[in-house]
Design an enzyme around this catalytic site. Structure first.
Site, PDB file in Angstrom:
ATOM      1  N   GLU A  21       8.752   1.928  -7.866  1.00 20.90           N
ATOM      2  CA  GLU A  21       7.695   2.888  -7.519  1.00 20.90           C
ATOM      3  C   GLU A  21       7.950   3.472  -6.143  1.00 20.90           C
ATOM      4  O   GLU A  21       8.283   2.756  -5.192  1.00 20.90           O
ATOM      5  CB  GLU A  21       6.329   2.201  -7.530  1.00 20.90           C
ATOM      6  CG  GLU A  21       5.177   3.158  -7.168  1.00 20.90           C
ATOM      7  CD  GLU A  21       3.823   2.530  -7.404  1.00 20.90           C
ATOM      8  OE1 GLU A  21       3.525   2.237  -8.578  1.00 20.90           O
ATOM      9  OE2 GLU A  21       3.088   2.317  -6.415  1.00 20.90           O
ATOM     10  N   PHE A  22       7.806   4.783  -6.036  1.00 27.08           N
ATOM     11  CA  PHE A  22       7.951   5.499  -4.771  1.00 27.08           C
ATOM     12  C   PHE A  22       6.666   6.273  -4.497  1.00 27.08           C
ATOM     13  O   PHE A  22       5.847   6.485  -5.389  1.00 27.08           O
ATOM     14  CB  PHE A  22       9.130   6.475  -4.831  1.00 27.08           C
ATOM     15  CG  PHE A  22      10.456   5.830  -5.130  1.00 27.08           C
ATOM     16  CD1 PHE A  22      11.157   5.166  -4.143  1.00 27.08           C
ATOM     17  CD2 PHE A  22      10.994   5.887  -6.411  1.00 27.08           C
ATOM     18  CE1 PHE A  22      12.375   4.558  -4.418  1.00 27.08           C
ATOM     19  CE2 PHE A  22      12.211   5.284  -6.696  1.00 27.08           C
ATOM     20  CZ  PHE A  22      12.901   4.625  -5.697  1.00 27.08           C
ATOM     21  N   THR A  52       3.701   8.123  -6.959  1.00 27.91           N
ATOM     22  CA  THR A  52       2.248   8.124  -6.820  1.00 27.91           C
ATOM     23  C   THR A  52       1.713   9.530  -6.587  1.00 27.91           C
ATOM     24  O   THR A  52       2.463  10.472  -6.311  1.00 27.91           O
ATOM     25  CB  THR A  52       1.807   7.201  -5.674  1.00 27.91           C
ATOM     26  OG1 THR A  52       2.332   7.709  -4.448  1.00 27.91           O
ATOM     27  CG2 THR A  52       2.306   5.789  -5.898  1.00 27.91           C
ATOM     28  N   HIS A  81       2.232   9.534 -11.688  1.00 29.47           N
ATOM     29  CA  HIS A  81       0.823   9.174 -11.530  1.00 29.47           C
ATOM     30  C   HIS A  81      -0.012  10.455 -11.536  1.00 29.47           C
ATOM     31  O   HIS A  81       0.425  11.502 -11.051  1.00 29.47           O
ATOM     32  CB  HIS A  81       0.590   8.449 -10.205  1.00 29.47           C
ATOM     33  CG  HIS A  81       1.182   7.090 -10.148  1.00 29.47           C
ATOM     34  ND1 HIS A  81       0.608   6.066  -9.404  1.00 29.47           N
ATOM     35  CD2 HIS A  81       2.294   6.552 -10.698  1.00 29.47           C
ATOM     36  CE1 HIS A  81       1.346   4.965  -9.520  1.00 29.47           C
ATOM     37  NE2 HIS A  81       2.377   5.246 -10.298  1.00 29.47           N
ATOM     38  N   ARG A 111      -8.256   6.951 -12.432  1.00 33.86           N
ATOM     39  CA  ARG A 111      -9.461   7.571 -11.899  1.00 33.86           C
ATOM     40  C   ARG A 111      -9.209   8.046 -10.474  1.00 33.86           C
ATOM     41  O   ARG A 111      -9.608   9.130 -10.087  1.00 33.86           O
ATOM     42  CB  ARG A 111     -10.632   6.577 -11.899  1.00 33.86           C
ATOM     43  CG  ARG A 111     -11.959   7.215 -11.460  1.00 33.86           C
ATOM     44  CD  ARG A 111     -12.981   6.177 -11.047  1.00 33.86           C
ATOM     45  NE  ARG A 111     -12.646   5.605  -9.754  1.00 33.86           N
ATOM     46  CZ  ARG A 111     -13.407   4.705  -9.127  1.00 33.86           C
ATOM     47  NH1 ARG A 111     -14.510   4.275  -9.690  1.00 33.86           N
ATOM     48  NH2 ARG A 111     -13.050   4.223  -7.959  1.00 33.86           N
ATOM     49  N   ASP A 113      -9.470   7.018  -6.236  1.00 34.93           N
ATOM     50  CA  ASP A 113     -10.544   6.467  -5.407  1.00 34.93           C
ATOM     51  C   ASP A 113     -11.471   7.563  -4.951  1.00 34.93           C
ATOM     52  O   ASP A 113     -11.046   8.563  -4.373  1.00 34.93           O
ATOM     53  CB  ASP A 113      -9.962   5.751  -4.188  1.00 34.93           C
ATOM     54  CG  ASP A 113      -9.049   4.619  -4.620  1.00 34.93           C
ATOM     55  OD1 ASP A 113      -9.435   3.905  -5.546  1.00 34.93           O
ATOM     56  OD2 ASP A 113      -7.959   4.501  -4.060  1.00 34.93           O
ATOM     57  N   TYR A 153      -6.483  -4.537 -13.598  1.00 35.13           N
ATOM     58  CA  TYR A 153      -6.781  -5.265 -12.364  1.00 35.13           C
ATOM     59  C   TYR A 153      -6.922  -6.755 -12.661  1.00 35.13           C
ATOM     60  O   TYR A 153      -8.000  -7.217 -13.065  1.00 35.13           O
ATOM     61  CB  TYR A 153      -8.063  -4.709 -11.728  1.00 35.13           C
ATOM     62  CG  TYR A 153      -7.933  -3.250 -11.382  1.00 35.13           C
ATOM     63  CD1 TYR A 153      -7.447  -2.848 -10.146  1.00 35.13           C
ATOM     64  CD2 TYR A 153      -8.254  -2.268 -12.322  1.00 35.13           C
ATOM     65  CE1 TYR A 153      -7.292  -1.511  -9.833  1.00 35.13           C
ATOM     66  CE2 TYR A 153      -8.102  -0.921 -12.019  1.00 35.13           C
ATOM     67  CZ  TYR A 153      -7.621  -0.548 -10.774  1.00 35.13           C
ATOM     68  OH  TYR A 153      -7.464   0.786 -10.476  1.00 35.13           O
TER      69      TYR A 153
END
Length: 566
Positions: A21-22, A52, A81, A111, A113, A153
């Site tokens: 992941e970057f 992301t 993402h 979703r 933040d 989570y």
């Protein structure tokens, strides 16, 4: 290829699937160097890479550029993402259209933040308030073209303390059309295993990919577990506490911990086919993890590495470590990892109750008192400072209080250090048996009425360099070279080049300036728009300047404060 197919192939071949992941670097130089780094990391043949997405689409163009370049130049399968919080339907439509045009077939639907100003914030588009809304919309618009992932989570979401309810929300996302689950970071493997078993009992049978983050530095680790509310087993905390003064030992421990976690997951018989390594745009820890797991492919010669047309791949042994020791906000803006603090700040935060933390300030003096309380340790956070001050600040505590009482609200500082052992419990960092140095610098907000007098005093000291800017973008400096880099923290260690983890330069200052004024706005929006507190914070954001001052004589402890104060 869809990621579910990749994971199924790994399962059928009884091998470990791994991915990286970057995050989108904040600067053009950082982006170019990330592509350089990705060229080297392509040698490890990850099954896919992920990039992301900034809050409200703030990194939309750069996220797409990272994904499309990774796919077209390096042949990576990519996972983009995509968040829906604070994103209007038009932005989501554009992102999906651009992703499909670039050949991207995998989306992690999140979703995102909500802003910290929960009470007075409403979504841009009422149709997209949950990740399940985004999953449903993608399915409606694109059928099964996209392979859709959602977040899971293992320790429960901060906004949903009831773990059973959180699992119901996860099942809802899967029922809406999600193909796989990617977890939030965790360090308790037993909790992860129990959570996966609960998912299966709940009827959630899509592939689950655990996210693993090798510990970057002790400070970064403490920050992220606090932000995300991650539970860390006591033996890990104790082990880190014993070595926290040696950054290299912390990194080495982080690698070994990640390897142990992955091996425990492999032995758990949960049917987990892949792991996802959160790299923080660094490469060495990811490389070592794969090597220790004996899954890294044989490395080709450097000359055989893939490269983008505008980059020259240099010897990895020379540059893979050049940004491995970030030290605070002002790392090297050329580093792919520049902006790590912002990236980590995008992790889930608990709902913020501003009034409970900072009351209802109505005058500048009220703001001064908040800053003074923070310096004295009576407040744990400010909008710009998410953790208490570090121990080294104790040596300049009284000077900082004096600065704030003079109207200079300090959000960053560093005392002079002249050749202290890297093992020093207060100032030490980096590998053992070295020496560290620091120039004094101070960053603060100052009113437009005080600015000119302050700048005139600073110009009288030939050792001072400064950058100043306001919310509108007006900019003042005494540094003639726009590309000048000023190393304000450096270390000398056995067998290494000089390490310069903290660099003050215009591009990094301006990048942080945008974020700093955004935080004034967020703080303001946590109060009713017509309240005296909101009006005060709005006025301050419009009138005050952010200034960064460096005193380049690192042998004189008090010169910076003498230069600034009347």
């Amino acid at each position: 290829m869809k990621l579910t197919q990749k994971l199924q192939q790994a399962h059928d071949e009884k091998r470990l699937s791994y991915s990286f992941e970057f995050f989108p670097p904040k600067t053009d130089a950082g982006l170019a160097n990330l592509f350089d780094r990705m060229g080297r990391m392509a040698r490890f043949e990850p099954d896919f890479i992920a990039c992301t997405w900034g809050a409200g689409g703030s990194t939309q163009e750069r996220t797409l550029e990272v994904c499309s370049t990774a796919q077209s130049v390096y042949g990576f399968e990519t996972l983009m993402h995509l968040t829906c919080t604070n994103m209007g339907k038009d932005k989501i439509d554009r992102a999906l259209k651009d992703a499909k045009a670039a050949g991207i077939q995998n989306i992690l639907a999140l979703r995102g933040d909500a802003p910290r100003d929960q009470e007075y914030w409403t979504p841009c588009d009422q149709g997209f308030t949950h990740a399940s809304d985004l999953v449903t919309y993608i399915r409606q618009q694109y059928g099964d073209y996209f392979c859709i992932g959602v977040a899971g989570y293992p320790e429960g979401h901060l906004d949903t303390p009831d773990k059973t309810q959180d699992l119901k929300y996860l099942k809802e996302k899967v029922d809406c059309g999600a193909d796989f689950i990617m977890t939030q970071l965790f360090y308790n493997v037993d909790s992860f295993i129990e959570w996966v078993q609960s998912c299966r009992t709940m009827g959630i049978h899509v592939p689950i990919v655990p996210s693993i983050m090798p510990i970057p530095t002790y400070q970064s680790f403490r920050r992220i577990i606090n932000l995300c509310g991650i539970q860390v087993p006591k033996p890990i905390l104790e082990a880190l506490d014993d070595i926290k003064g040696d950054d290299q030992k912390v990194k080495d421990y982080g690698v070994d911990l990640a390897v142990d976690m992955i091996q425990q997951i492999q032995k758990s018989d949960l049917g987990i086919s892949g792991i996802h390594i959160s790299t923080l745009n660094l490469e060495r820890s990811a490389k070592l993890i794969l090597e220790k797991l004996n899954v890294a492919p044989k490395q080709p010669p450097v000359n055989d590495l893939k490269k983008v047309p505008w980059m020259t791949i240099r010897d990895p042994s020379h540059i893979e470590n050049w940004d491995e020791f970030p030290n605070g906000r002002y790392g090297d803006a050329r580093s792919p990892a520049f902006g790590e603090n912002t990236y980590l700040g995008t992790q889930p935060l608990p709902t913020s109750k501003a009034a409970a933390k900072w009351g209802y300030p109505t005058t500048p003096d009220d703001i001064t008192q908040l800053f003074e309380k923070y310096i004295l340790g009576q407040l744990n956070t400010l909008p710009w400072c998410e953790e208490p001050l570090q121990t080294e600040t104790d040596t300049i505590q009284q000077q900082l209080i004096q600065m704030n009482r003079n109207g200079y609200w300090t959000v960053g500082s560093q005392p002079v250090v002249n050749g202290v052992s890297s093992r020093d419990p207060v100032y030490g960092w980096g590998p053992a048996n070295g020496y560290v140095y620091q120039k004094a610098f101070l960053e603060c907000f100052v009113s437009d009425k005080q600015l000119n007098g302050l700048l005139e005093r600073l110009k009288k000291d030939p050792f001072v360099t400064f950058y100043a800017s306001n919310q509108k973008g007006d900019f003042i400096t005494n540094v003639n070279d726009a590309e000048a880099q000023n190393a304000v923290t450096w270390g000398v260690f056995p067998g290494k080049e000089i390490v310069q983890p903290t660099i003050i330069e215009r591009v990094s200052f301006e990048s942080w300036k945008e974020e700093a004024y955004g935080l004034w706005k967020e703080w303001e929006q946590q109060y009713a728009p017509d309240s005296k507190t909101a009006q005060l914070l709005r006025d301050i954001g419009e009138r005050y300047w952010l200034i960064n001052v460096v005193h380049n004589d690192f042998q004189e402890a008090n010169s910076l404060f003498e230069a600034m104060l009347p």
